[in-house]
Scaffold this active site. Structure first.
Site, PDB file in Angstrom:
ATOM      1  N   ILE A 171      -6.542   5.788   2.744  1.00 44.24           N
ATOM      2  CA  ILE A 171      -7.361   5.612   3.957  1.00 44.24           C
ATOM      3  C   ILE A 171      -8.822   5.925   3.645  1.00 44.24           C
ATOM      4  O   ILE A 171      -9.113   6.897   2.956  1.00 44.24           O
ATOM      5  CB  ILE A 171      -6.874   6.600   5.046  1.00 44.24           C
ATOM      6  CG1 ILE A 171      -5.408   6.344   5.388  1.00 44.24           C
ATOM      7  CG2 ILE A 171      -7.751   6.531   6.295  1.00 44.24           C
ATOM      8  CD1 ILE A 171      -4.722   7.533   6.022  1.00 44.24           C
ATOM      9  N   CYS A 172      -9.722   5.101   4.168  1.00 39.79           N
ATOM     10  CA  CYS A 172     -11.157   5.438   4.094  1.00 39.79           C
ATOM     11  C   CYS A 172     -11.806   4.939   5.382  1.00 39.79           C
ATOM     12  O   CYS A 172     -11.130   4.786   6.395  1.00 39.79           O
ATOM     13  CB  CYS A 172     -11.802   4.852   2.841  1.00 39.79           C
ATOM     14  SG  CYS A 172     -11.857   3.064   2.853  1.00 39.79           S
ATOM     15  N   SER A 173     -13.113   4.687   5.364  1.00 37.00           N
ATOM     16  CA  SER A 173     -13.747   4.289   6.629  1.00 37.00           C
ATOM     17  C   SER A 173     -13.559   2.806   6.935  1.00 37.00           C
ATOM     18  O   SER A 173     -13.360   2.428   8.082  1.00 37.00           O
ATOM     19  CB  SER A 173     -15.230   4.656   6.628  1.00 37.00           C
ATOM     20  OG  SER A 173     -15.855   4.051   5.528  1.00 37.00           O
TER      21      SER A 173
END
Ligand SMILES: [Fe+2]
Length: 467
Positions: A171-173
């Site tokens: 997960i990231c932005s």
């Protein structure tokens, strides 16, 4: 001239030598999953801009080997990467001439927010690996996610805390760093799935839970990333939607599942933390749109004031003016048993005055609204708010609500007017930067494309205050 071509024997010796290596398979997801070179990660970039973002996240000290079907596109990309200073190569003739071992992928290389939510909801064993920087993670995260920043993921030994026997979602932005994280993990033989669109699109996942009592149906729709709540209230096949959020089309789907047709759409007040989907939902369904008469909008709608009623099915919602969060906030009462309270009263606390420069005046109105209107309903009255805070659990039926009886126990509501106002003034925090922009959009002053909404709404909601 840089030599970018690499033959399969050389690739195999590179793999065996354990030099820092990223093998990126740029074929379509299905081809990759059916069989790829051991240790290769699937890398699909939709645009030049995404390619550049991805490249900027890859450490420059690694050898990169691109693989496609026949070596043509991989050659172009490897040549471009070499020009950017990477030790980049491509597999000569691609997978079509690969006659060594291949491995199949057991899990998909990307996952949508809706699918990830279905895993979490069904208690599937998923290891959530958030690869953003610690301050981004601290600000706003999926509960249970473990933080290892991408930059650390490439360091030797950093992957020891990552399980090899569980489904892993990175997960990231926006879904770029999380994709690069799958590259880092693949070289250690760990398969991982990247969350498409990252936290920005995670914020757009809506979850519906239906609550039926007597002759009414209430579908509570939660924007799970932010804790925004909205309600589809149904009677006799007809529904009113209160405080819808994006994506608007989901409300039609949720209502249809319960045999309801959306006839009316209401915003309790001018929202500042999320973009209202009320206008779009009313336009796409042909429903009537209602806004508070006491708030300024440049959007055509029916205007609601204290005491007005909005009929639907065999029922009607009665508006009560409940200022304090905003000056024009309305709450809606159904059968004197259910109150849709907007941002006035939450499960765990009360709404914050939305205008910090007039916080004292608003806190005084809030006190009056809470004590002389909301808490005057019978203790068993169910109150459905427009948000819930982090860590607040729904009731046994999966619905977030409180009752007037339970709300009376909120510590802030024990205070006398003067104590309440000074406490609220002292604990009301500044609003996030994007609030004034969101208000202008919701007022209809500036237009927005649905594509811009995820970024604008990113971050936690901070609507509630508590002691
Ligand atoms: Fe609000």
């Amino acid at each position: 001239m840089i030599t970018v071509e690499i033959a399969q024997d050389e690739l195999l010796s590179n793999i065996e030598s354990k030099i820092p290596l990223l093998i990126l398979d740029i074929r379509a997801k299905d081809s990759y999953m059916q069989g790829h070179v051991p240790g290769a990660a699937n890398a699909i970039c939709d645009s030049m801009q995404q390619k550049q973002i991805i490249m900027s996240k890859i450490p420059q000290n690694m050898r990169i080997i691109l693989i496609d079907d026949d070596g043509t596109i991989a050659k172009e990309n490897a040549t471009m990467m070499a020009r950017f200073g990477f030790d980049a190569h491509y597999l000569k003739d691609g997978m079509k001439s690969w006659n060594k071992e291949t491995v199949k992928s057991a899990q998909d290389t990307t996952v949508s927010g809706d699918t990830l939510w279905s895993y979490i909801k069904q208690n599937e064993d998923v290891f959530l690996l958030d690869v953003r920087e610690p301050q981004e993670y601290a600000e706003f995260k999926i509960p249970g996610a473990v933080n290892i920043p991408l930059s650390r993921l490439f360091m030797p030994g950093s992957q020891s805390e990552i399980p090899k026997d569980r489904k892993i979602v990175t997960i990231c932005s926006h879904g770029n760093r999380s994709m690069v994280a799958t590259f880092a993990l693949a070289q250690s033989g760990i398969e991982a799935t990247s969350l498409v669109g990252g936290m920005a699109l995670w914020n757009q996942v809506l979850n519906a839970t239906t609550f039926k009592e007597n002759d009414i149906t209430i579908i509570q729709v939660e924007k799970i990333g932010k804790g925004c709540l909205s309600h589809i209230v149904g009677s006799n096949g007809e529904a009113v939607v209160i405080d819808p959020t994006y994506p608007a089309s989901k409300y039609v789907e949720f209502a249809q599942k319960e045999g309801l047709k959306i006839a009316k759409v209401i915003d309790t007040h001018q929202h500042a933390d999320h973009v209202s989907a009320a206008k779009e939902l009313a336009q796409t369904t042909g429903a009537k749109l209602y806004f508070s008469k006491l708030e300024e909008y440049k959007i055509e709608s029916e205007k609601v004031e204290d005491g007005n009623t909005i009929p639907f099915g065999t029922k009607q919602l009665r508006a009560i003016h409940t200022p304090g969060h905003t000056a024009g906030s309305m709450s809606y009462v159904l059968d004197d048993k259910y109150v849709f309270s907007g941002d006035i009263l939450f499960v765990e606390g009360i709404g914050r005055p939305d205008l910090r420069d007039q916080v004292e005046e608003y806190a005084t109105k809030l006190y009056d609204t809470l004590h002389n209107k909301m808490l005057k309903f019978s203790d068993s009255t169910k109150v459905f708010p427009t948000h819930h805070g982090e860590g607040v659990k729904p009731s046994e039926n999966g619905i977030y609500y409180t009752t007037v009886g339970m709300a009376k126990k909120i510590p802030l509501l024990d205070l006398d007017q003067q104590g309440f106002v000074s406490k609220v003034v002292s604990i009301t925090t500044p609003r996030p930067m994007n609030y004034s922009m969101i208000i202008k959009i919701n007022r209809g002053v500036i237009p927005i494309s649905p594509m811009q909404i995820p970024d604008l709404e990113m971050g936690p909601n901070r609507c509630s205050i508590k002691m």
